[in-house]
Design an enzyme around this catalytic site. Sequence first.
Site, PDB file in Angstrom:
ATOM      1  N   ASP A  75       0.866  -1.182   0.000  1.00  0.00           N
ATOM      2  CA  ASP A  75       0.000   0.000   0.000  1.00  0.00           C
ATOM      3  C   ASP A  75       0.902   1.231   0.000  1.00  0.00           C
ATOM      4  O   ASP A  75       1.586   1.508   0.999  1.00  0.00           O
ATOM      5  CB  ASP A  75      -0.888  -0.037   1.259  1.00  0.00           C
ATOM      6  CG  ASP A  75      -1.892   1.108   1.299  1.00  0.00           C
ATOM      7  OD1 ASP A  75      -1.700   2.104   0.578  1.00  0.00           O
ATOM      8  OD2 ASP A  75      -2.864   0.989   2.074  1.00  0.00           O
ATOM      9  N   ASN A 102       2.574   5.046 -10.593  1.00  0.00           N
ATOM     10  CA  ASN A 102       1.283   4.996 -11.292  1.00  0.00           C
ATOM     11  C   ASN A 102       0.088   4.870 -10.343  1.00  0.00           C
ATOM     12  O   ASN A 102      -1.016   5.298 -10.680  1.00  0.00           O
ATOM     13  CB  ASN A 102       1.315   3.800 -12.266  1.00  0.00           C
ATOM     14  CG  ASN A 102      -0.053   3.423 -12.772  1.00  0.00           C
ATOM     15  OD1 ASN A 102      -0.619   4.104 -13.621  1.00  0.00           O
ATOM     16  ND2 ASN A 102      -0.604   2.340 -12.235  1.00  0.00           N
ATOM     17  N   TYR A 171      -9.341  15.349  -6.434  1.00  0.00           N
ATOM     18  CA  TYR A 171      -8.523  14.628  -7.426  1.00  0.00           C
ATOM     19  C   TYR A 171      -7.651  15.603  -8.217  1.00  0.00           C
ATOM     20  O   TYR A 171      -6.447  15.370  -8.382  1.00  0.00           O
ATOM     21  CB  TYR A 171      -9.429  13.821  -8.362  1.00  0.00           C
ATOM     22  CG  TYR A 171      -8.650  13.017  -9.374  1.00  0.00           C
ATOM     23  CD1 TYR A 171      -7.774  12.009  -8.974  1.00  0.00           C
ATOM     24  CD2 TYR A 171      -8.766  13.274 -10.746  1.00  0.00           C
ATOM     25  CE1 TYR A 171      -7.048  11.269  -9.909  1.00  0.00           C
ATOM     26  CE2 TYR A 171      -8.050  12.536 -11.681  1.00  0.00           C
ATOM     27  CZ  TYR A 171      -7.192  11.541 -11.259  1.00  0.00           C
ATOM     28  OH  TYR A 171      -6.470  10.816 -12.173  1.00  0.00           O
ATOM     29  N   LYS A 175      -3.535  15.852  -8.473  1.00  0.00           N
ATOM     30  CA  LYS A 175      -2.774  15.757  -9.731  1.00  0.00           C
ATOM     31  C   LYS A 175      -2.029  17.066 -10.033  1.00  0.00           C
ATOM     32  O   LYS A 175      -0.966  17.041 -10.654  1.00  0.00           O
ATOM     33  CB  LYS A 175      -3.694  15.334 -10.880  1.00  0.00           C
ATOM     34  CG  LYS A 175      -4.178  13.884 -10.768  1.00  0.00           C
ATOM     35  CD  LYS A 175      -3.004  12.876 -10.801  1.00  0.00           C
ATOM     36  CE  LYS A 175      -3.470  11.434 -10.714  1.00  0.00           C
ATOM     37  NZ  LYS A 175      -2.356  10.459 -10.700  1.00  0.00           N
TER      38      LYS A 175
HETATM   39  N1  LIG Z   1      -8.217   6.191 -16.159  1.00  0.00           N
HETATM   40  C1  LIG Z   1      -8.116   7.479 -16.422  1.00  0.00           C
HETATM   41  O1  LIG Z   1      -8.993   8.070 -17.084  1.00  0.00           O
HETATM   42  C2  LIG Z   1      -6.911   8.233 -15.947  1.00  0.00           C
HETATM   43  C3  LIG Z   1      -6.688   9.503 -16.503  1.00  0.00           C
HETATM   44  C4  LIG Z   1      -5.598  10.239 -16.078  1.00  0.00           C
HETATM   45  C5  LIG Z   1      -4.743   9.725 -15.123  1.00  0.00           C
HETATM   46  N2  LIG Z   1      -4.979   8.491 -14.587  1.00  0.00           N
HETATM   47  C6  LIG Z   1      -4.053   8.027 -13.557  1.00  0.00           C
HETATM   48  O2  LIG Z   1      -3.448   6.820 -13.979  1.00  0.00           O
HETATM   49  C7  LIG Z   1      -3.094   6.036 -12.835  1.00  0.00           C
HETATM   50  C8  LIG Z   1      -3.599   4.627 -13.003  1.00  0.00           C
HETATM   51  O3  LIG Z   1      -5.020   4.659 -13.083  1.00  0.00           O
HETATM   52  P1  LIG Z   1      -5.877   3.578 -13.877  1.00  0.00           P
HETATM   53  O4  LIG Z   1      -6.717   4.311 -14.835  1.00  0.00           O
HETATM   54  O5  LIG Z   1      -5.016   2.483 -14.372  1.00  0.00           O
HETATM   55  O6  LIG Z   1      -6.839   3.086 -12.693  1.00  0.00           O
HETATM   56  P2  LIG Z   1      -7.136   1.619 -12.106  1.00  0.00           P
HETATM   57  O7  LIG Z   1      -7.473   0.677 -13.209  1.00  0.00           O
HETATM   58  O8  LIG Z   1      -8.156   1.828 -11.036  1.00  0.00           O
HETATM   59  O9  LIG Z   1      -5.751   1.189 -11.468  1.00  0.00           O
HETATM   60  C9  LIG Z   1      -5.248   1.843 -10.314  1.00  0.00           C
HETATM   61  C10 LIG Z   1      -4.133   1.014  -9.740  1.00  0.00           C
HETATM   62  O10 LIG Z   1      -3.616   1.684  -8.576  1.00  0.00           O
HETATM   63  C11 LIG Z   1      -3.553   0.748  -7.508  1.00  0.00           C
HETATM   64  N3  LIG Z   1      -3.656   1.432  -6.242  1.00  0.00           N
HETATM   65  C12 LIG Z   1      -4.625   2.268  -5.807  1.00  0.00           C
HETATM   66  N4  LIG Z   1      -4.362   2.676  -4.557  1.00  0.00           N
HETATM   67  C13 LIG Z   1      -3.189   2.088  -4.184  1.00  0.00           C
HETATM   68  C14 LIG Z   1      -2.400   2.106  -3.018  1.00  0.00           C
HETATM   69  N5  LIG Z   1      -2.761   2.824  -1.937  1.00  0.00           N
HETATM   70  N6  LIG Z   1      -1.265   1.368  -2.973  1.00  0.00           N
HETATM   71  C15 LIG Z   1      -0.897   0.640  -4.031  1.00  0.00           C
HETATM   72  N7  LIG Z   1      -1.597   0.590  -5.187  1.00  0.00           N
HETATM   73  C16 LIG Z   1      -2.737   1.298  -5.248  1.00  0.00           C
HETATM   74  C17 LIG Z   1      -4.695  -0.235  -7.779  1.00  0.00           C
HETATM   75  O11 LIG Z   1      -4.425  -1.512  -7.219  1.00  0.00           O
HETATM   76  P3  LIG Z   1      -4.976  -2.091  -5.839  1.00  0.00           P
HETATM   77  O12 LIG Z   1      -6.422  -1.711  -5.745  1.00  0.00           O
HETATM   78  O13 LIG Z   1      -4.738  -3.563  -5.998  1.00  0.00           O
HETATM   79  O14 LIG Z   1      -4.118  -1.487  -4.780  1.00  0.00           O
HETATM   80  C18 LIG Z   1      -4.601  -0.358  -9.301  1.00  0.00           C
HETATM   81  O15 LIG Z   1      -3.612  -1.301  -9.653  1.00  0.00           O
HETATM   82  C19 LIG Z   1      -3.653   6.776 -11.621  1.00  0.00           C
HETATM   83  O16 LIG Z   1      -2.627   7.536 -11.018  1.00  0.00           O
HETATM   84  C20 LIG Z   1      -4.704   7.693 -12.235  1.00  0.00           C
HETATM   85  O17 LIG Z   1      -4.930   8.835 -11.442  1.00  0.00           O
HETATM   86  C21 LIG Z   1      -6.040   7.738 -14.985  1.00  0.00           C
END
Ligand SMILES: NC(=O)c1ccc[n+]([C@@H]2O[C@H](COP(=O)([O-])OP(=O)(O)OC[C@H]3O[C@@H](n4cnc5c(N)ncnc54)[C@H](OP(=O)(O)O)[C@@H]3O)[C@@H](O)[C@H]2O)c1
Length: 272
Positions: A75, A102, A171, A175
């Site tokens: 975590d 990430n 959020y 960011k």
């Molecule tokens: N999807 C979008 O539209 C978007 C757009 C811009 C930026 N982003 C950014 O891209 C990144 C990845 O997002 P995603 O879209 O791939 O979302 P996602 O599918 O929900 O994946 C998020 C990942 O972060 C992990 N995570 C969350 N909290 C955590 C913690 N406290 N410790 C360790 N791992 C943690 C989750 O795993 P566990 O639950 O197993 O811990 C999961 O593997 C994020 O930083 C997000 O803000 C996403």
Amino acid sequence: MVFNASRLLGKTVLVTGSSAGIGRATAILFAKAGSNVILLARRAEALEEVKQACIDVHQASKLSHGGQFAAIPFDVSDRVAINGIFDKIPANLRDIDILVNNAGYVVGREHVGDLDESVVEGMFATNVLGLISLTNLFVKGNPDFKSRGKGHIINLGSVAGREPYAGGSIYTATKHAVNAFTASMMRELINTPIRVTEVQPGMVETEFSLVRFKGDAAAAKAVYAGIEPLTGEDIAEEIVWAASRPPHVNIAETLIFPVNQASATVFYRAPS
Ligand SMILES: NC(=O)c1ccc[n+]([C@@H]2O[C@H](COP(=O)([O-])OP(=O)(O)OC[C@H]3O[C@@H](n4cnc5c(N)ncnc54)[C@H](OP(=O)(O)O)[C@@H]3O)[C@@H](O)[C@H]2O)c1
């Protein structure tokens, strides 16, 4: 495989948040490029599935480099645990070249006045403080990027780090903090070979919206109605591309949208 990925052969990459979405796709693409990968996230079972996917793509690639993988349930909001992270990493994977920060999330669309303090604290602890603590450790920990004269830190920002919007105050604040930290760090490391990159996606269909809407699949799906969103794989290609540039090239920022998105709030949705 992507453009000159041979620069990634035998490199060791740590990807936080690699149990799903962008992190999962990034880990698998690095594995395919012949890198070793350390996977970090909270869900142990999902991490094991990603580790197996890494093993499978590496075997299929027939590359002799890479192929070392570790899945570490972790975590990143636990900053005390971050200080002991190197003890959890197998000795053969401690010579890390690339850190991909990430892990991150958003919960809810509440406006100010209705914010839940514990949700606010959770997002800051993961998206900002965990990222900063891990980066600090890698830049000047043991073993560290500074004394080894190498390293690449790739932070996941967002269009939300450039542009605030209603329903995203916390959020977007996290960011924006990632953006300020990353840009300042690039200046602070100017006299080193350490590279610093911020990848800023627009709309990516992952588990992101499902987490935002607390498991409401219909609400999550509606976010992408009439739009072909980006995929985790699209962003993984950007990350792996940035990491595979020659050592004197630093990709400082990349902003990536689906073709029908122009800002955090401007979209074209095809009529259904
Ligand atoms: N999807 C979008 O539209 C978007 C757009 C811009 C930026 N982003 C950014 O891209 C990144 C990845 O997002 P995603 O879209 O791939 O979302 P996602 O599918 O929900 O994946 C998020 C990942 O972060 C992990 N995570 C969350 N909290 C955590 C913690 N406290 N410790 C360790 N791992 C943690 C989750 O795993 P566990 O639950 O197993 O811990 C999961 O593997 C994020 O930083 C997000 O803000 C996403």
